[in-house]
Scaffold this motif. Sequence first.
Motif, short mmCIF file in Angstrom:
data_model
loop_
_atom_site.label_atom_id
_atom_site.label_comp_id
_atom_site.label_asym_id
_atom_site.label_seq_id
_atom_site.Cartn_x
_atom_site.Cartn_y
_atom_site.Cartn_z
N MET A 128 0.84 -1.17 0.00
CA MET A 128 0.00 0.00 0.00
C MET A 128 0.88 1.23 0.00
N THR A 129 0.31 2.27 -0.43
CA THR A 129 1.06 3.51 -0.41
C THR A 129 1.18 4.02 1.01
N ASP A 130 2.14 4.90 1.21
CA ASP A 130 2.28 5.51 2.53
C ASP A 130 0.98 6.20 2.94
N ALA A 131 0.28 6.81 1.98
CA ALA A 131 -0.98 7.49 2.28
C ALA A 131 -2.02 6.50 2.79
N SER A 132 -2.04 5.32 2.22
CA SER A 132 -3.00 4.31 2.65
C SER A 132 -2.69 3.83 4.07
N VAL A 133 -1.42 3.61 4.36
CA VAL A 133 -1.03 3.19 5.71
C VAL A 133 -1.35 4.30 6.70
N GLY A 178 1.53 -5.58 9.81
CA GLY A 178 2.46 -4.67 9.14
C GLY A 178 2.83 -5.18 7.76
N HIS A 179 3.06 -6.49 7.65
CA HIS A 179 3.34 -7.06 6.33
C HIS A 179 2.14 -6.90 5.40
N VAL A 180 0.94 -7.12 5.93
CA VAL A 180 -0.27 -7.01 5.11
C VAL A 180 -0.47 -5.57 4.64
N LEU A 181 -0.46 -4.62 5.56
CA LEU A 181 -0.74 -3.22 5.22
C LEU A 181 0.32 -2.61 4.32
N HIS A 182 1.55 -3.04 4.47
CA HIS A 182 2.62 -2.52 3.61
C HIS A 182 2.76 -3.33 2.32
N ARG A 183 1.91 -4.34 2.17
CA ARG A 183 1.86 -5.17 0.95
C ARG A 183 3.19 -5.81 0.62
N HIS A 184 3.85 -6.33 1.63
CA HIS A 184 5.15 -6.95 1.41
C HIS A 184 5.07 -8.17 0.51
N SER A 185 3.95 -8.87 0.50
CA SER A 185 3.85 -10.06 -0.35
C SER A 185 3.97 -9.72 -1.82
N GLU A 186 3.64 -8.50 -2.18
CA GLU A 186 3.75 -8.08 -3.59
C GLU A 186 5.19 -7.82 -4.00
N HIS A 187 6.07 -7.71 -3.02
CA HIS A 187 7.47 -7.41 -3.30
C HIS A 187 8.38 -8.61 -3.11
#
Length: 153
Positions: free
Chosen positions: A1-6, A82-91
Amino acid sequence: MTDASVEAFWARGAAEGWSDIDQAVAAAADHVGKPVVVREESFLSAEPVCGFVATLEHQHLVMISPTNSATFRSFVIGHELGHVLHRHSEHAAQSAYVRDVIPDVPEYKVERALARGLFSNVYEHEAELFADRLAALIRSNRGRPSAFRGVFG
């Protein structure tokens, strides 16, 4: 997610006054538009990881080691959020590649082998900071002092 979304997630937490981890989990599910399911898994008791998240097509599955400590449970769940909201799985393209090449290796072992359990990893560091901030938000909305604060100041 973008910083704005977090940051929108944090603003929601402050506005709603979350006082426990379950409220944050429900809000995270709403925020990402997919259920976040938390399960205690006994097999993790014998592993060096306390928890991990599997991002599936229809849900985020947070698996944590069983614990009697509500504080520790909340922190591990917060870390995985934190992993979910920062979308770490996409990276994490390399873990998808390893799973394709060696499909019989359990996902948690692939992730561990790729150093997701090391806090020098930028994703792990970001998830730890997220869990710290979530713990502070929850603590600030409780009517009584934290037992952790009573012990450690």
